[in-house]
Design a protein around this motif. Structure first.
Motif, PDB file in Angstrom:
ATOM      1  N   MET A   1       0.855  -1.203   0.000  1.00 10.90           N
ATOM      2  CA  MET A   1       0.000   0.000   0.000  1.00 10.90           C
ATOM      3  C   MET A   1       0.885   1.245   0.000  1.00 10.90           C
ATOM      4  N   ASN A   2       0.633   2.145  -0.899  1.00 20.78           N
ATOM      5  CA  ASN A   2       1.416   3.359  -1.001  1.00 20.78           C
ATOM      6  C   ASN A   2       1.110   4.299   0.152  1.00 20.78           C
ATOM      7  N   TRP A   3       2.177   4.888   0.682  1.00 23.97           N
ATOM      8  CA  TRP A   3       2.032   5.807   1.824  1.00 23.97           C
ATOM      9  C   TRP A   3       1.035   6.917   1.524  1.00 23.97           C
ATOM     10  N   ILE A   4       1.111   7.449   0.300  1.00 26.44           N
ATOM     11  CA  ILE A   4       0.276   8.590  -0.069  1.00 26.44           C
ATOM     12  C   ILE A   4      -1.207   8.240  -0.090  1.00 26.44           C
ATOM     13  N   GLU A   5      -1.524   6.944  -0.185  1.00 26.05           N
ATOM     14  CA  GLU A   5      -2.912   6.518  -0.321  1.00 26.05           C
ATOM     15  C   GLU A   5      -3.675   6.545   1.007  1.00 26.05           C
ATOM     16  N   HIS A   6      -2.955   6.553   2.120  1.00 26.49           N
ATOM     17  CA  HIS A   6      -3.670   6.486   3.393  1.00 26.49           C
ATOM     18  C   HIS A   6      -3.221   7.540   4.400  1.00 26.49           C
ATOM     19  N   VAL A   7      -2.622   8.623   3.922  1.00 28.56           N
ATOM     20  CA  VAL A   7      -2.255   9.730   4.796  1.00 28.56           C
ATOM     21  C   VAL A   7      -2.835  11.016   4.222  1.00 28.56           C
ATOM     22  N   THR A   8      -3.649  11.693   5.004  1.00 33.49           N
ATOM     23  CA  THR A   8      -4.250  12.941   4.551  1.00 33.49           C
ATOM     24  C   THR A   8      -3.322  14.107   4.873  1.00 33.49           C
ATOM     25  N   VAL A   9      -3.601  15.237   4.269  1.00 32.23           N
ATOM     26  CA  VAL A   9      -2.808  16.437   4.524  1.00 32.23           C
ATOM     27  C   VAL A   9      -2.904  16.826   6.004  1.00 32.23           C
ATOM     28  N   LEU A  10      -4.103  16.687   6.591  1.00 28.59           N
ATOM     29  CA  LEU A  10      -4.280  17.024   8.008  1.00 28.59           C
ATOM     30  C   LEU A  10      -3.410  16.135   8.895  1.00 28.59           C
ATOM     31  N   GLU A  11      -3.378  14.832   8.598  1.00 30.30           N
ATOM     32  CA  GLU A  11      -2.548  13.913   9.377  1.00 30.30           C
ATOM     33  C   GLU A  11      -1.074  14.267   9.233  1.00 30.30           C
ATOM     34  N   LEU A  12      -0.678  14.640   8.034  1.00 31.98           N
ATOM     35  CA  LEU A  12       0.706  15.026   7.790  1.00 31.98           C
ATOM     36  C   LEU A  12       1.058  16.283   8.570  1.00 31.98           C
ATOM     37  N   LEU A  13       0.139  17.241   8.609  1.00 28.38           N
ATOM     38  CA  LEU A  13       0.356  18.472   9.363  1.00 28.38           C
ATOM     39  C   LEU A  13       0.508  18.181  10.858  1.00 28.38           C
ATOM     40  N   ILE A  14      -0.342  17.296  11.371  1.00 27.71           N
ATOM     41  CA  ILE A  14      -0.291  16.953  12.794  1.00 27.71           C
ATOM     42  C   ILE A  14       1.036  16.279  13.134  1.00 27.71           C
ATOM     43  N   ARG A 143       9.183   6.667  13.541  1.00 25.89           N
ATOM     44  CA  ARG A 143       8.018   6.462  14.408  1.00 25.89           C
ATOM     45  C   ARG A 143       6.735   6.923  13.744  1.00 25.89           C
ATOM     46  N   PHE A 144       6.794   8.059  13.076  1.00 23.57           N
ATOM     47  CA  PHE A 144       5.588   8.631  12.481  1.00 23.57           C
ATOM     48  C   PHE A 144       5.453   8.335  10.983  1.00 23.57           C
ATOM     49  N   SER A 145       6.315   7.447  10.465  1.00 23.72           N
ATOM     50  CA  SER A 145       6.305   7.137   9.028  1.00 23.72           C
ATOM     51  C   SER A 145       6.301   8.440   8.234  1.00 23.72           C
ATOM     52  N   PHE A 146       7.197   9.328   8.596  1.00 21.89           N
ATOM     53  CA  PHE A 146       7.164  10.675   8.038  1.00 21.89           C
ATOM     54  C   PHE A 146       7.807  10.761   6.662  1.00 21.89           C
ATOM     55  N   VAL A 147       8.736   9.859   6.365  1.00 23.10           N
ATOM     56  CA  VAL A 147       9.321   9.846   5.031  1.00 23.10           C
ATOM     57  C   VAL A 147       8.253   9.391   4.054  1.00 23.10           C
ATOM     58  N   MET A 148       8.179  10.006   2.892  1.00 24.09           N
ATOM     59  CA  MET A 148       7.030   9.840   2.015  1.00 24.09           C
ATOM     60  C   MET A 148       7.382   9.221   0.674  1.00 24.09           C
ATOM     61  N   PRO A 149       7.496   7.900   0.604  1.00 23.37           N
ATOM     62  CA  PRO A 149       7.827   7.244  -0.658  1.00 23.37           C
ATOM     63  C   PRO A 149       6.811   7.552  -1.749  1.00 23.37           C
ATOM     64  N   GLY A 150       7.261   8.064  -2.865  1.00 23.57           N
ATOM     65  CA  GLY A 150       6.387   8.280  -4.007  1.00 23.57           C
ATOM     66  C   GLY A 150       5.436   9.452  -3.881  1.00 23.57           C
ATOM     67  N   PRO A 152       4.108  13.413  -3.889  1.00 19.35           N
ATOM     68  CA  PRO A 152       4.464  14.620  -4.644  1.00 19.35           C
ATOM     69  C   PRO A 152       5.304  15.567  -3.794  1.00 19.35           C
ATOM     70  N   ILE A 153       6.106  16.376  -4.460  1.00 19.75           N
ATOM     71  CA  ILE A 153       6.977  17.310  -3.757  1.00 19.75           C
ATOM     72  C   ILE A 153       6.164  18.290  -2.916  1.00 19.75           C
ATOM     73  N   GLY A 154       4.983  18.667  -3.412  1.00 16.42           N
ATOM     74  CA  GLY A 154       4.136  19.586  -2.657  1.00 16.42           C
ATOM     75  C   GLY A 154       3.681  18.990  -1.338  1.00 16.42           C
ATOM     76  N   PHE A 155       3.393  17.696  -1.345  1.00 13.77           N
ATOM     77  CA  PHE A 155       2.974  17.007  -0.130  1.00 13.77           C
ATOM     78  C   PHE A 155       4.111  16.970   0.884  1.00 13.77           C
ATOM     79  N   GLN A 156       5.327  16.764   0.382  1.00 15.67           N
ATOM     80  CA  GLN A 156       6.481  16.744   1.264  1.00 15.67           C
ATOM     81  C   GLN A 156       6.727  18.125   1.873  1.00 15.67           C
TER      82      GLN A 156
END
Length: 219
Positions: A1-14, A143-150, A152-156
Motif C-alpha cells: 500500500m502506497n504511503w500517499i494513499e492512506h495519509v491525509t494532509v491534516l494527518e501530515l500536518l499533525i 516512528r511517524f512514518s514521516f518519510v514519504m515514498p512516491g 508529490p513534492i508539494g505534499f512533502q
C-alpha cells in the motif's frame, strides 16, 4: 500500500507539528540560551533565538528526509519494525533528557543585547554545531512514518512546513511562559521543566511501542 494513499494532509500536518515540537522542546544549550535571553534581554530576543534554532532544525530535517528517501522500499516493507525502533530511540532520548541537567549550560550574561540578527545567527550555529540531532530526526521520522515514498513534492513541503510551525510554536510558547513568570523563574525552574519534557517524551515513546506492536500506527 502506497504511503500517499492512506495519509491525509491534516494527518501530515499533525505529525509534522509533533516532530517540530519534540525536536525543539528538550532544553539543551540553545534552549537554555533562549530562556537566558528572554530573562535578560526580553521576550523577543529569546524568541528570535528560538527562530535561529528552528532554522537549523529544519536543515537537519531536510537532510534526514533526503537520506531516508533512498530507502523507500525498505521503509515500506518494514514499516512496523521501523516504528518500534523509532519509538525505542525516542524512549532513550526521553530518558537522557530527564537525567540531563540543562543548568550546566548556563553562561554568564554579557550584558549586551546585540541585534536581533546577531541573536538569531548565534542560535542557529549553536544548534547546527550538534549534528547528533539527525539521530533524533531519524527516530521521529521512523516512528511517524514521516518519510514519504512516491509522494508529490508539494505534499512533502507541507510536512516540512508543519515541522517549522511546530518548532516556532514551541519557541513562541516557551518565551511567552518564561516572560510571564520571570519573577518566579529560576535555575530550578529550568531543571524541573526539562524533567517534565523528558517524562512526556518517554510516555509518548511507550505508547508508540505499544501501538506498533499491536499493528496500529500514527500513519
Amino acid at each position: 500500500m502506497n504511503w500517499i494513499e492512506h495519509v491525509t494532509v491534516l494527518e501530515l500536518l499533525i505529525k509534522g507539528f509533533i516532530v517540530g515540537v519534540v525536536v525543539s522542546a528538550p532544553l539543551g544549550p540553545v534552549g537554555v540560551l533562549c530562556i537566558q535571553r528572554t530573562l535578560n534581554k526580553g521576550r523577543w530576543f529569546g524568541f528570535v533565538t528560538g527562530l535561529g534554532a528552528a532554522l537549523s532544525d529544519i536543515c537537519y530535517a531536510l537532510l534526514t528526509g533526503y537520506g531516508m528517501s533512498f530507502m523507500d522500499e525498505l521503509i515500506v516493507k518494514h514499516q512496523i519494525v521501523l516504528q518500534i525502533v523509532g519509538s525505542i530511540m525516542l524512549f532513550a532520548f526521553g530518558i537522557y533528557t530527564f537525567r540531563s541537567n540543562p543548568v550546566k549550560a548556563l553562561r554568564p550574561s554579557s550584558g549586551k543585547r546585540g541585534t536581533y540578527l546577531h541573536n538569531f545567527v548565534t542560535a542557529f550555529f549553536v544548534t547546527f554545531s550538534n549534528p547528533l540531532i539527525i539521530f533524533l530526526f531519524i527516530g521521529l521520522f521512523a516512528r511517524f512514518s514521516f518519510v514519504m515514498p512516491g509522494s508529490p513534492i508539494g505534499f512533502q513541503l507541507v510536512g516540512y512546513l508543519a515541522i517549522i510551525i511546530g518548532a516556532v510554536s514551541w519557541w513562541f510558547s516557551i518565551t511567552y511562559f518564561v516572560n510571564k513568570v520571570r519573577a518566579h523563574f529560576n535555575v530550578r525552574g529550568i531543571w524541573v521543566l526539562n524533567r517534565i519534557i523528558g517524562v512526556v517524551v518517554v510516555i509518548a515513546a511507550i505508547v508508540g511501542i505499544v501501538l506498533a506492536i499491536n499493528g496500529t500506527s500514527f500513519s
